[in-house]
Design a protein around this motif. Structure first.
Motif, PDB file in Angstrom:
ATOM      1  N   ARG A 124       0.825  -1.216   0.000  1.00 46.60           N
ATOM      2  CA  ARG A 124       0.000   0.000   0.000  1.00 46.60           C
ATOM      3  C   ARG A 124       0.857   1.263   0.000  1.00 46.60           C
ATOM      4  O   ARG A 124       0.496   2.259  -0.603  1.00 46.60           O
ATOM      5  CB  ARG A 124      -0.934  -0.005   1.207  1.00 46.60           C
ATOM      6  N   ARG A 125       2.013   1.223   0.666  1.00 48.48           N
ATOM      7  CA  ARG A 125       2.840   2.427   0.801  1.00 48.48           C
ATOM      8  C   ARG A 125       4.103   2.404  -0.064  1.00 48.48           C
ATOM      9  O   ARG A 125       4.940   3.289   0.069  1.00 48.48           O
ATOM     10  CB  ARG A 125       3.231   2.609   2.260  1.00 48.48           C
ATOM     11  N   SER A 126       4.244   1.419  -0.922  1.00 48.01           N
ATOM     12  CA  SER A 126       5.452   1.322  -1.745  1.00 48.01           C
ATOM     13  C   SER A 126       5.491   2.436  -2.787  1.00 48.01           C
ATOM     14  O   SER A 126       4.585   2.550  -3.619  1.00 48.01           O
ATOM     15  CB  SER A 126       5.503  -0.036  -2.443  1.00 48.01           C
ATOM     16  N   PRO A 127       6.541   3.249  -2.787  1.00 49.64           N
ATOM     17  CA  PRO A 127       6.633   4.339  -3.770  1.00 49.64           C
ATOM     18  C   PRO A 127       7.044   3.865  -5.161  1.00 49.64           C
ATOM     19  O   PRO A 127       6.925   4.613  -6.130  1.00 49.64           O
ATOM     20  CB  PRO A 127       7.703   5.255  -3.179  1.00 49.64           C
ATOM     21  N   ASN A 128       7.522   2.621  -5.274  1.00 47.02           N
ATOM     22  CA  ASN A 128       8.039   2.124  -6.552  1.00 47.02           C
ATOM     23  C   ASN A 128       7.006   1.381  -7.390  1.00 47.02           C
ATOM     24  O   ASN A 128       7.335   0.924  -8.483  1.00 47.02           O
ATOM     25  CB  ASN A 128       9.232   1.206  -6.296  1.00 47.02           C
ATOM     26  N   LEU A 129       5.781   1.243  -6.892  1.00 48.24           N
ATOM     27  CA  LEU A 129       4.754   0.539  -7.654  1.00 48.24           C
ATOM     28  C   LEU A 129       3.787   1.529  -8.287  1.00 48.24           C
ATOM     29  O   LEU A 129       3.258   2.404  -7.593  1.00 48.24           O
ATOM     30  CB  LEU A 129       3.953  -0.405  -6.741  1.00 48.24           C
ATOM     31  N   PRO A 130       3.528   1.394  -9.580  1.00 44.88           N
ATOM     32  CA  PRO A 130       2.483   2.213 -10.199  1.00 44.88           C
ATOM     33  C   PRO A 130       1.117   1.851  -9.601  1.00 44.88           C
ATOM     34  O   PRO A 130       0.928   0.738  -9.095  1.00 44.88           O
ATOM     35  CB  PRO A 130       2.538   1.826 -11.681  1.00 44.88           C
ATOM     36  N   GLU A 131       0.181   2.776  -9.655  1.00 49.05           N
ATOM     37  CA  GLU A 131      -1.116   2.583  -8.999  1.00 49.05           C
ATOM     38  C   GLU A 131      -1.858   1.349  -9.521  1.00 49.05           C
ATOM     39  O   GLU A 131      -2.418   0.589  -8.748  1.00 49.05           O
ATOM     40  CB  GLU A 131      -1.978   3.837  -9.162  1.00 49.05           C
ATOM     41  N   HIS A 132      -1.872   1.147 -10.852  1.00 48.55           N
ATOM     42  CA  HIS A 132      -2.608   0.001 -11.394  1.00 48.55           C
ATOM     43  C   HIS A 132      -1.971  -1.324 -10.959  1.00 48.55           C
ATOM     44  O   HIS A 132      -2.663  -2.306 -10.727  1.00 48.55           O
ATOM     45  CB  HIS A 132      -2.731   0.093 -12.924  1.00 48.55           C
ATOM     46  N   VAL A 133      -0.647  -1.358 -10.821  1.00 46.95           N
ATOM     47  CA  VAL A 133       0.031  -2.574 -10.362  1.00 46.95           C
ATOM     48  C   VAL A 133      -0.276  -2.805  -8.883  1.00 46.95           C
ATOM     49  O   VAL A 133      -0.530  -3.933  -8.462  1.00 46.95           O
ATOM     50  CB  VAL A 133       1.555  -2.469 -10.598  1.00 46.95           C
ATOM     51  N   ARG A 134      -0.293  -1.731  -8.105  1.00 47.23           N
ATOM     52  CA  ARG A 134      -0.577  -1.836  -6.670  1.00 47.23           C
ATOM     53  C   ARG A 134      -1.968  -2.419  -6.420  1.00 47.23           C
ATOM     54  O   ARG A 134      -2.125  -3.338  -5.619  1.00 47.23           O
ATOM     55  CB  ARG A 134      -0.469  -0.466  -6.014  1.00 47.23           C
ATOM     56  N   THR A 135      -2.981  -1.920  -7.128  1.00 51.22           N
ATOM     57  CA  THR A 135      -4.339  -2.411  -6.892  1.00 51.22           C
ATOM     58  C   THR A 135      -4.472  -3.868  -7.326  1.00 51.22           C
ATOM     59  O   THR A 135      -5.067  -4.672  -6.619  1.00 51.22           O
ATOM     60  CB  THR A 135      -5.383  -1.547  -7.624  1.00 51.22           C
ATOM     61  N   ARG A 136      -3.878  -4.216  -8.465  1.00 54.62           N
ATOM     62  CA  ARG A 136      -3.953  -5.609  -8.928  1.00 54.62           C
ATOM     63  C   ARG A 136      -3.172  -6.534  -8.004  1.00 54.62           C
ATOM     64  O   ARG A 136      -3.601  -7.644  -7.725  1.00 54.62           O
ATOM     65  CB  ARG A 136      -3.432  -5.693 -10.356  1.00 54.62           C
ATOM     66  N   LEU A 137      -2.031  -6.073  -7.508  1.00 57.76           N
ATOM     67  CA  LEU A 137      -1.222  -6.869  -6.584  1.00 57.76           C
ATOM     68  C   LEU A 137      -2.006  -7.154  -5.310  1.00 57.76           C
ATOM     69  O   LEU A 137      -1.992  -8.280  -4.805  1.00 57.76           O
ATOM     70  CB  LEU A 137       0.069  -6.119  -6.250  1.00 57.76           C
ATOM     71  N   MET A 138      -2.720  -6.176  -4.817  1.00 59.85           N
ATOM     72  CA  MET A 138      -3.487  -6.364  -3.598  1.00 59.85           C
ATOM     73  C   MET A 138      -4.661  -7.320  -3.828  1.00 59.85           C
ATOM     74  O   MET A 138      -5.058  -8.047  -2.933  1.00 59.85           O
ATOM     75  CB  MET A 138      -3.934  -5.017  -3.039  1.00 59.85           C
ATOM     76  N   GLU A 139      -5.193  -7.344  -5.054  1.00 57.15           N
ATOM     77  CA  GLU A 139      -6.247  -8.312  -5.389  1.00 57.15           C
ATOM     78  C   GLU A 139      -5.668  -9.726  -5.463  1.00 57.15           C
ATOM     79  O   GLU A 139      -6.255 -10.681  -4.953  1.00 57.15           O
ATOM     80  CB  GLU A 139      -6.887  -7.978  -6.738  1.00 57.15           C
ATOM     81  N   LEU A 140      -4.509  -9.862  -6.105  1.00 54.05           N
ATOM     82  CA  LEU A 140      -3.898 -11.174  -6.299  1.00 54.05           C
ATOM     83  C   LEU A 140      -3.343 -11.767  -5.001  1.00 54.05           C
ATOM     84  O   LEU A 140      -3.264 -12.984  -4.873  1.00 54.05           O
ATOM     85  CB  LEU A 140      -2.763 -11.091  -7.322  1.00 54.05           C
ATOM     86  N   ALA A 141      -2.965 -10.919  -4.055  1.00 55.89           N
ATOM     87  CA  ALA A 141      -2.330 -11.400  -2.824  1.00 55.89           C
ATOM     88  C   ALA A 141      -3.279 -12.253  -1.998  1.00 55.89           C
ATOM     89  O   ALA A 141      -2.843 -13.183  -1.329  1.00 55.89           O
ATOM     90  CB  ALA A 141      -1.830 -10.223  -2.002  1.00 55.89           C
ATOM     91  N   GLY A 142      -4.562 -11.972  -2.041  1.00 53.36           N
ATOM     92  CA  GLY A 142      -5.543 -12.792  -1.329  1.00 53.36           C
ATOM     93  C   GLY A 142      -5.308 -12.791   0.164  1.00 53.36           C
ATOM     94  O   GLY A 142      -5.207 -11.745   0.792  1.00 53.36           O
ATOM     95  N   GLN A 143      -5.181 -13.978   0.750  1.00 50.75           N
ATOM     96  CA  GLN A 143      -5.026 -14.100   2.196  1.00 50.75           C
ATOM     97  C   GLN A 143      -3.636 -13.700   2.679  1.00 50.75           C
ATOM     98  O   GLN A 143      -3.418 -13.579   3.876  1.00 50.75           O
ATOM     99  CB  GLN A 143      -5.328 -15.528   2.640  1.00 50.75           C
ATOM    100  N   ARG A 144      -2.714 -13.515   1.771  1.00 51.69           N
ATOM    101  CA  ARG A 144      -1.373 -13.075   2.172  1.00 51.69           C
ATOM    102  C   ARG A 144      -1.342 -11.588   2.496  1.00 51.69           C
ATOM    103  O   ARG A 144      -0.345 -11.089   2.998  1.00 51.69           O
ATOM    104  CB  ARG A 144      -0.370 -13.372   1.060  1.00 51.69           C
ATOM    105  N   LEU A 145      -2.429 -10.869   2.210  1.00 52.92           N
ATOM    106  CA  LEU A 145      -2.502  -9.426   2.439  1.00 52.92           C
ATOM    107  C   LEU A 145      -3.153  -9.154   3.782  1.00 52.92           C
ATOM    108  O   LEU A 145      -4.231  -9.678   4.082  1.00 52.92           O
ATOM    109  CB  LEU A 145      -3.314  -8.775   1.309  1.00 52.92           C
ATOM    110  N   THR A 146      -2.511  -8.295   4.591  1.00 47.44           N
ATOM    111  CA  THR A 146      -3.093  -7.911   5.871  1.00 47.44           C
ATOM    112  C   THR A 146      -4.002  -6.698   5.676  1.00 47.44           C
ATOM    113  O   THR A 146      -4.030  -6.101   4.606  1.00 47.44           O
ATOM    114  CB  THR A 146      -1.995  -7.546   6.898  1.00 47.44           C
ATOM    115  N   ARG A 147      -4.719  -6.330   6.729  1.00 48.06           N
ATOM    116  CA  ARG A 147      -5.608  -5.155   6.649  1.00 48.06           C
ATOM    117  C   ARG A 147      -4.834  -3.870   6.387  1.00 48.06           C
ATOM    118  O   ARG A 147      -5.366  -2.924   5.825  1.00 48.06           O
ATOM    119  CB  ARG A 147      -6.399  -5.009   7.944  1.00 48.06           C
TER     120      ARG A 147
END
Length: 140
Positions: free
Chosen positions: A44-67
């Motif tokens: 969520r706070r990574s400055p090196n990820l473009p916004e579209h990659v960040r949102t898709r990454l958070m979708e793909l992470a599934g249960q590996r993503l914390t709140r």
């Protein structure tokens, strides 16, 4: 810097690693040495990820993503810290690469006239077969 794609690279400081006791192979050594790796990456706070990659990454992470938006990857397949660290990092890089790929846009198409005709002919053929099963022979 950890290269992900030609346009994306992560800073080493963005990745936090901690070592925990692992279950599985290792014999008595498994009780003494913390070989499992818990890798944490704040997507969520990574400055090196473009916004579209960040949102898709958070979708793909599934249960590996914390709140809080942190991706947690645990690697405990190997007996050494080094191999588990490499495995956890490889999994994170693969996940980010997958998120960086653009999704192909699905364009709905119509079935061709020939495929419709074949489908209907096959339905009629199956119906004829089933109808023949139910007919009773003529009584003499």
């Amino acid at each position: 810097m950890i290269p992900i794609t030609h346009f994306i690279a992560l800073d080493d400081a963005e990745i936090e690693e901690s070592f925990v006791h692992a279950s599985g192979p290792g014999g008595q050594n498994v009780n003494k040495v913390a070989t499992a790796v818990q890798l944490r990456f704040d997507a969520r706070r990574s400055p090196n990820l473009p916004e579209h990659v960040r949102t898709r990454l958070m979708e793909l992470a599934g249960q590996r993503l914390t709140r809080e938006g942190v991706i947690v990857i645990v690697a405990r397949n190997f007996r050494t810290q080094e191999r588990n660290r490499a495995e956890a990092l490889r999994r994170l890089v693969d996940l980010i690469r997958q998120a960086a790929q653009r999704q192909a846009i699905r364009r709905p198409t119509q079935p061709t006239r020939a495929s419709n005709r074949r489908r209907l002919e096959e339905k009629a053929r199956r119906g004829d077969i089933k109808a023949m099963r139910s007919r009773k022979p003529p009584a003499d």
